[in-house]
Design a protein around this motif. Structure first.
Motif, PDB file in Angstrom:
ATOM      1  N   HIS A   1      -6.322  10.685   2.246  1.00  0.00           N
ATOM      2  CA  HIS A   1      -5.302   9.887   1.572  1.00  0.00           C
ATOM      3  C   HIS A   1      -5.670   8.409   1.583  1.00  0.00           C
ATOM      4  O   HIS A   1      -6.273   7.911   2.541  1.00  0.00           O
ATOM      5  CB  HIS A   1      -3.938  10.070   2.247  1.00  0.00           C
ATOM      6  N   THR A   2      -5.264   7.695   0.546  1.00  0.00           N
ATOM      7  CA  THR A   2      -5.512   6.257   0.487  1.00  0.00           C
ATOM      8  C   THR A   2      -4.650   5.534   1.514  1.00  0.00           C
ATOM      9  O   THR A   2      -3.663   6.072   2.016  1.00  0.00           O
ATOM     10  CB  THR A   2      -5.199   5.690  -0.909  1.00  0.00           C
ATOM     11  N   ILE A   3      -5.040   4.291   1.782  1.00  0.00           N
ATOM     12  CA  ILE A   3      -4.274   3.453   2.710  1.00  0.00           C
ATOM     13  C   ILE A   3      -2.849   3.276   2.203  1.00  0.00           C
ATOM     14  O   ILE A   3      -1.882   3.371   2.972  1.00  0.00           O
ATOM     15  CB  ILE A   3      -4.970   2.081   2.874  1.00  0.00           C
ATOM     16  N   GLU A   4      -2.689   3.027   0.896  1.00  0.00           N
ATOM     17  CA  GLU A   4      -1.352   2.835   0.316  1.00  0.00           C
ATOM     18  C   GLU A   4      -0.458   4.040   0.566  1.00  0.00           C
ATOM     19  O   GLU A   4       0.691   3.903   0.997  1.00  0.00           O
ATOM     20  CB  GLU A   4      -1.473   2.593  -1.192  1.00  0.00           C
ATOM     21  N   LYS A   5      -0.998   5.228   0.332  1.00  0.00           N
ATOM     22  CA  LYS A   5      -0.182   6.434   0.470  1.00  0.00           C
ATOM     23  C   LYS A   5       0.272   6.638   1.909  1.00  0.00           C
ATOM     24  O   LYS A   5       1.419   7.045   2.163  1.00  0.00           O
ATOM     25  CB  LYS A   5      -0.980   7.653  -0.010  1.00  0.00           C
TER      26      LYS A   5
ATOM     27  N   ALA B   1       7.986   0.908  -2.326  1.00  0.00           N
ATOM     28  CA  ALA B   1       7.054   1.074  -1.200  1.00  0.00           C
ATOM     29  C   ALA B   1       5.720   0.387  -1.483  1.00  0.00           C
ATOM     30  O   ALA B   1       5.123  -0.220  -0.589  1.00  0.00           O
ATOM     31  CB  ALA B   1       6.842   2.560  -0.915  1.00  0.00           C
ATOM     32  N   ARG B   2       5.256   0.457  -2.753  1.00  0.00           N
ATOM     33  CA  ARG B   2       3.978  -0.158  -3.101  1.00  0.00           C
ATOM     34  C   ARG B   2       4.034  -1.675  -2.872  1.00  0.00           C
ATOM     35  O   ARG B   2       3.102  -2.272  -2.326  1.00  0.00           O
ATOM     36  CB  ARG B   2       3.633   0.148  -4.566  1.00  0.00           C
ATOM     37  N   LYS B   3       5.140  -2.306  -3.252  1.00  0.00           N
ATOM     38  CA  LYS B   3       5.296  -3.748  -3.033  1.00  0.00           C
ATOM     39  C   LYS B   3       5.312  -4.078  -1.547  1.00  0.00           C
ATOM     40  O   LYS B   3       4.724  -5.069  -1.104  1.00  0.00           O
ATOM     41  CB  LYS B   3       6.596  -4.231  -3.685  1.00  0.00           C
ATOM     42  N   GLU B   4       5.983  -3.241  -0.775  1.00  0.00           N
ATOM     43  CA  GLU B   4       6.083  -3.481   0.667  1.00  0.00           C
ATOM     44  C   GLU B   4       4.739  -3.265   1.358  1.00  0.00           C
ATOM     45  O   GLU B   4       4.398  -3.985   2.296  1.00  0.00           O
ATOM     46  CB  GLU B   4       7.151  -2.555   1.279  1.00  0.00           C
ATOM     47  N   VAL B   5       3.972  -2.277   0.892  1.00  0.00           N
ATOM     48  CA  VAL B   5       2.635  -2.032   1.452  1.00  0.00           C
ATOM     49  C   VAL B   5       1.752  -3.260   1.244  1.00  0.00           C
ATOM     50  O   VAL B   5       1.043  -3.702   2.163  1.00  0.00           O
ATOM     51  CB  VAL B   5       1.976  -0.784   0.814  1.00  0.00           C
ATOM     52  N   LEU B   6       1.793  -3.829   0.049  1.00  0.00           N
ATOM     53  CA  LEU B   6       1.006  -5.029  -0.243  1.00  0.00           C
ATOM     54  C   LEU B   6       1.420  -6.174   0.685  1.00  0.00           C
ATOM     55  O   LEU B   6       0.568  -6.889   1.233  1.00  0.00           O
ATOM     56  CB  LEU B   6       1.199  -5.435  -1.702  1.00  0.00           C
ATOM     57  N   LYS B   7       2.705  -6.326   0.900  1.00  0.00           N
ATOM     58  CA  LYS B   7       3.225  -7.370   1.792  1.00  0.00           C
ATOM     59  C   LYS B   7       2.734  -7.155   3.224  1.00  0.00           C
ATOM     60  O   LYS B   7       2.309  -8.098   3.906  1.00  0.00           O
ATOM     61  CB  LYS B   7       4.753  -7.358   1.732  1.00  0.00           C
ATOM     62  N   LEU B   8       2.756  -5.898   3.675  1.00  0.00           N
ATOM     63  CA  LEU B   8       2.330  -5.575   5.038  1.00  0.00           C
ATOM     64  C   LEU B   8       0.835  -5.806   5.235  1.00  0.00           C
ATOM     65  O   LEU B   8       0.410  -6.308   6.274  1.00  0.00           O
ATOM     66  CB  LEU B   8       2.676  -4.116   5.362  1.00  0.00           C
TER      67      LEU B   8
ATOM     68  N   ILE C   1      -5.366  -8.310   5.956  1.00  0.00           N
ATOM     69  CA  ILE C   1      -6.372  -7.570   5.183  1.00  0.00           C
ATOM     70  C   ILE C   1      -6.736  -8.390   3.946  1.00  0.00           C
ATOM     71  O   ILE C   1      -5.874  -8.710   3.127  1.00  0.00           O
ATOM     72  CB  ILE C   1      -5.831  -6.188   4.743  1.00  0.00           C
ATOM     73  N   ARG C   2      -8.021  -8.734   3.817  1.00  0.00           N
ATOM     74  CA  ARG C   2      -8.449  -9.504   2.653  1.00  0.00           C
ATOM     75  C   ARG C   2      -8.465  -8.637   1.402  1.00  0.00           C
ATOM     76  O   ARG C   2      -8.719  -7.440   1.478  1.00  0.00           O
ATOM     77  CB  ARG C   2      -9.844 -10.070   2.886  1.00  0.00           C
ATOM     78  N   ASN C   3      -8.191  -9.250   0.244  1.00  0.00           N
ATOM     79  CA  ASN C   3      -8.155  -8.519  -1.036  1.00  0.00           C
ATOM     80  C   ASN C   3      -7.241  -7.300  -0.917  1.00  0.00           C
ATOM     81  O   ASN C   3      -7.612  -6.183  -1.265  1.00  0.00           O
ATOM     82  CB  ASN C   3      -9.560  -8.087  -1.457  1.00  0.00           C
ATOM     83  N   ALA C   4      -6.045  -7.559  -0.389  1.00  0.00           N
ATOM     84  CA  ALA C   4      -5.128  -6.463  -0.054  1.00  0.00           C
ATOM     85  C   ALA C   4      -4.806  -5.562  -1.244  1.00  0.00           C
ATOM     86  O   ALA C   4      -4.726  -4.341  -1.104  1.00  0.00           O
ATOM     87  CB  ALA C   4      -3.834  -7.040   0.537  1.00  0.00           C
ATOM     88  N   ARG C   5      -4.659  -6.148  -2.418  1.00  0.00           N
ATOM     89  CA  ARG C   5      -4.285  -5.337  -3.587  1.00  0.00           C
ATOM     90  C   ARG C   5      -5.353  -4.291  -3.900  1.00  0.00           C
ATOM     91  O   ARG C   5      -5.039  -3.136  -4.200  1.00  0.00           O
ATOM     92  CB  ARG C   5      -4.038  -6.243  -4.800  1.00  0.00           C
ATOM     93  N   SER C   6      -6.629  -4.674  -3.813  1.00  0.00           N
ATOM     94  CA  SER C   6      -7.700  -3.717  -4.102  1.00  0.00           C
ATOM     95  C   SER C   6      -7.916  -2.754  -2.931  1.00  0.00           C
ATOM     96  O   SER C   6      -8.289  -1.602  -3.138  1.00  0.00           O
ATOM     97  CB  SER C   6      -9.001  -4.459  -4.418  1.00  0.00           C
TER      98      SER C   6
ATOM     99  N   MET D   1      -5.706  -1.419  -1.088  1.00  0.00           N
ATOM    100  CA  MET D   1      -4.650  -0.404  -1.038  1.00  0.00           C
ATOM    101  C   MET D   1      -5.172   0.959  -1.488  1.00  0.00           C
ATOM    102  O   MET D   1      -4.725   1.996  -1.006  1.00  0.00           O
ATOM    103  CB  MET D   1      -3.468  -0.816  -1.923  1.00  0.00           C
ATOM    104  N   LYS D   2      -6.119   0.947  -2.413  1.00  0.00           N
ATOM    105  CA  LYS D   2      -6.643   2.194  -2.981  1.00  0.00           C
ATOM    106  C   LYS D   2      -7.822   2.743  -2.175  1.00  0.00           C
ATOM    107  O   LYS D   2      -8.374   3.794  -2.504  1.00  0.00           O
ATOM    108  CB  LYS D   2      -7.090   1.969  -4.428  1.00  0.00           C
ATOM    109  N   ALA D   3      -8.187   2.047  -1.115  1.00  0.00           N
ATOM    110  CA  ALA D   3      -9.338   2.469  -0.306  1.00  0.00           C
ATOM    111  C   ALA D   3      -8.954   3.614   0.623  1.00  0.00           C
ATOM    112  O   ALA D   3      -7.791   3.787   0.998  1.00  0.00           O
ATOM    113  CB  ALA D   3      -9.861   1.298   0.513  1.00  0.00           C
ATOM    114  N   TYR D   4      -9.969   4.405   0.999  1.00  0.00           N
ATOM    115  CA  TYR D   4      -9.801   5.462   1.995  1.00  0.00           C
ATOM    116  C   TYR D   4     -10.272   4.923   3.355  1.00  0.00           C
ATOM    117  O   TYR D   4     -11.055   3.957   3.415  1.00  0.00           O
ATOM    118  CB  TYR D   4     -10.607   6.695   1.592  1.00  0.00           C
TER     119      TYR D   4
END
Length: 521
Positions: A108-112, A129-136, A142-147, A149-152
């Motif tokens: 699963h991805t970090i976001e999930k 939840a997606r907005k809150e994950v980015l905030k967290l 975490i640098r480049n947090a938006r990108s 989020m989709k990492a494993y």
């Protein structure tokens, strides 16, 4: 009233049909106040993690059980065997586990994984939840947090994975964060970053933190109060400054003293025993359609160094700096370009190679589990001295086992029957059996408790003095380097960025990276 009260907690694990139940914690009592950081310190098997897991009911019940009189209260409400624990876990109490790679789902991805926590406890929609994950992720650095989020999990570094674990643990604004050995497997600079992150989160969110570690020096940087555990009991507790400046219990004193191992000065010869010239180790990274390599990972890039007889050269740097790759190349376990000369003889020559041996970082994985100690230690004799008799072979094995502090009866045991420190002694014996003149020690103490680390370092010092050996000592631990090295090479991104005597490096570092490593100690 304290936020968390643990009183007379005793934890037992049921034995087999013929066995006796095992006591993992006995009469443990402590309090945690709002906004406070409590450090729980002790070696492996002292009961630290068992105590922490008990708070959230995460032990393997019914195999594990608590004795009568055990109590864990959160704001005065009993947690042991409570039906409300599902709401407490990840809600009022967050937990950061020791090994994030084992705790995060690789599929699963970090976001999930973070979003799941938010959707269960705070009934958020997927978009919320997606907005809150980015905030967290931004909050935990975490640098480049938006990108990302989709990492494993496997696509992140150890420090990044630990930050993700912290983000999951604080997702629901818990009152308490339990961090179980959150910095143990990390480089010193990343350890410092995680400590600073936890202190920052305490300031911003007002959380109380239970910080569990076997390393007193790490606990000293973060804790307000400290509990020292041994054999399942708290043997000493109090304000952090009192514990570190005026310890009362002999065990606490031993833990503190383990970080103060003195360097034994070596009489270094003028004779160069090892020379490495313009060494390169490149690993293919990308190939085109026809199989031609388009780019490389330059793990070791144009490295040159020399080691004199009876000298210890310390090689220090973070994970990925090329330290271990360099050590493996010297013993011929990595294909390399450049020159490696041992006593002016190319190490590719089998006669030269037997005089250079290596001790690996993880003794459990480097020892064959299907061979007993006699077979493991004696294997090199079979290869290099096939003509010696069985009696002579056994005599040599017994001699080297005694030299590293093992007994004759240990010859017939298997690796799983030993502690981590004993397994490392077996690995050292295996390296010494061929009477080498040069040892490469690749992080030989990183997987060990601090008191065991001190024992192994002292043993290596004594062996060096007795045998007149030369060492390359590889580590990311600056205190271990300071205790062992005569000269130090600092590696970063496959290159040596600074080299000098121990005193020059630790007292007058020139390179900014070296200064950063020393400041993190």
């Amino acid at each position: 009233m304290a936020l968390l009260e643990v009183k007379n907690l005793s934890v037992f694990f049921k034995g087999d049909e013929a066995g006796k139940d095992i006591c993992a914690a006995s009469g443990v009592s402590f309090e945690l106040n709002k906004g406070e950081i409590l450090g729980i310190v002790g070696e492996s098997g002292s009961g630290k993690s068992v105590t922490a897991l008990s708070v959230l009911g995460l032990l393997p019940y019914p195999k594990a059980y608590h004795s009568q009189g055990s109590s864990i209260r959160l704001d005065g409400k009993e947690l042991l065997y409570s039906e409300d624990l599902a709401e407490v876990r990840g809600g009022r109490v967050g937990f950061v586990f020791q090994e994030p790679m084992s705790s995060l789902n690789p599929l699963h991805t970090i976001e999930k994984q973070i979003a799941e926590n938010l959707m269960v406890h705070r009934q958020m929609t997927r978009r919320q939840a997606r907005k809150e994950v980015l905030k967290l992720l931004n909050l935990t650095g975490i640098r480049n947090a938006r990108s990302r989020m989709k990492a494993y999990p496997y696509e992140l570094s150890g420090g990044q994975r630990q930050r993700v674990m912290i983000a999951m643990a604080i997702a629901n604004n818990p009152d308490i964060l339990i961090a179980d050995e959150p910095t143990t497997a990390l480089d010193v600079t990343v350890q410092q970053q995680i400590i600073e992150l936890l202190l920052d989160l305490r300031r911003k969110l007002g959380m109380a933190i239970i910080f569990i570690s076997h390393d007193l020096q790490v606990v000293r940087k973060i804790a307000d109060r400290v509990c020292v555990m041994k054999d399942g009991r708290i043997i000493e507790s109090g304000a952090a400054e009192k514990i570190f400046k005026h310890p009362e219990h002999a065990y606490t004193k031993a833990l503190i003293q383990s970080h103060n191992l003195l360097k034994k000065e070596n009489k270094i010869s003028d004779e160069k025993i090892l020379e490495v010239k313009n060494l390169k180790v490149f690993f293919p990274l990308k190939k085109n359609f026809w199989g031609r390599v388009m780019s490389y990972v330059k793990a070791v890039n144009e490295v040159s160094l020399s080691v004199h007889k009876c000298e210890t050269l310390g090689i220090v740097g973070e994970s990925g700096s090329g330290k271990s790759t360099l050590g493996l190349a010297i013993v011929g376990l990595n294909k390399a370009e450049g020159k490696i000369l041992f006593k002016n003889q190319d190490v590719i020559d089998k006669k030269a190679r037997k005089f250079i041996q290596i001790v690996f970082q993880d003794p459990y994985n480097s020892l064959n589990p299907r061979m007993n100690v006699e077979e493991i230690v004696g294997e090199g004799l079979e290869i290099h001295y096939p003509e010696i008799s069985g009696a002579e072979r056994k005599r040599r094995i017994l001699k080297v086992l005694k030299e590293v502090g093992l007994r004759e009866q240990d010859m017939y045991k298997y690796p799983h029957e030993f502690s981590g420190g004993q397994r490392q002694r077996i690995a050292i014996a295996r390296a010494l059996i061929l009477e080498p003149e040069f040892l490469i020690l690749d992080e030989p103490t990183s997987a060990l408790d601090v008191t065991i680390q001190a024992q192994i370092l002292k043993l290596l010092q004594e062996i060096q003095q007795q045998r007149g050996l030369s060492y390359i000592f590889i580590s990311h631990d600056m205190s271990a380097i300071q205790a062992m090295a005569d000269n130090v090479a600092v590696m970063k991104d496959g290159k040596i960025v600074e080299m000098g005597t121990r005193e020059q490096i630790f007292k007058r570092p020139q390179n900014e990276y070296t200064k950063k490593l020393i400041a993190a100690c």
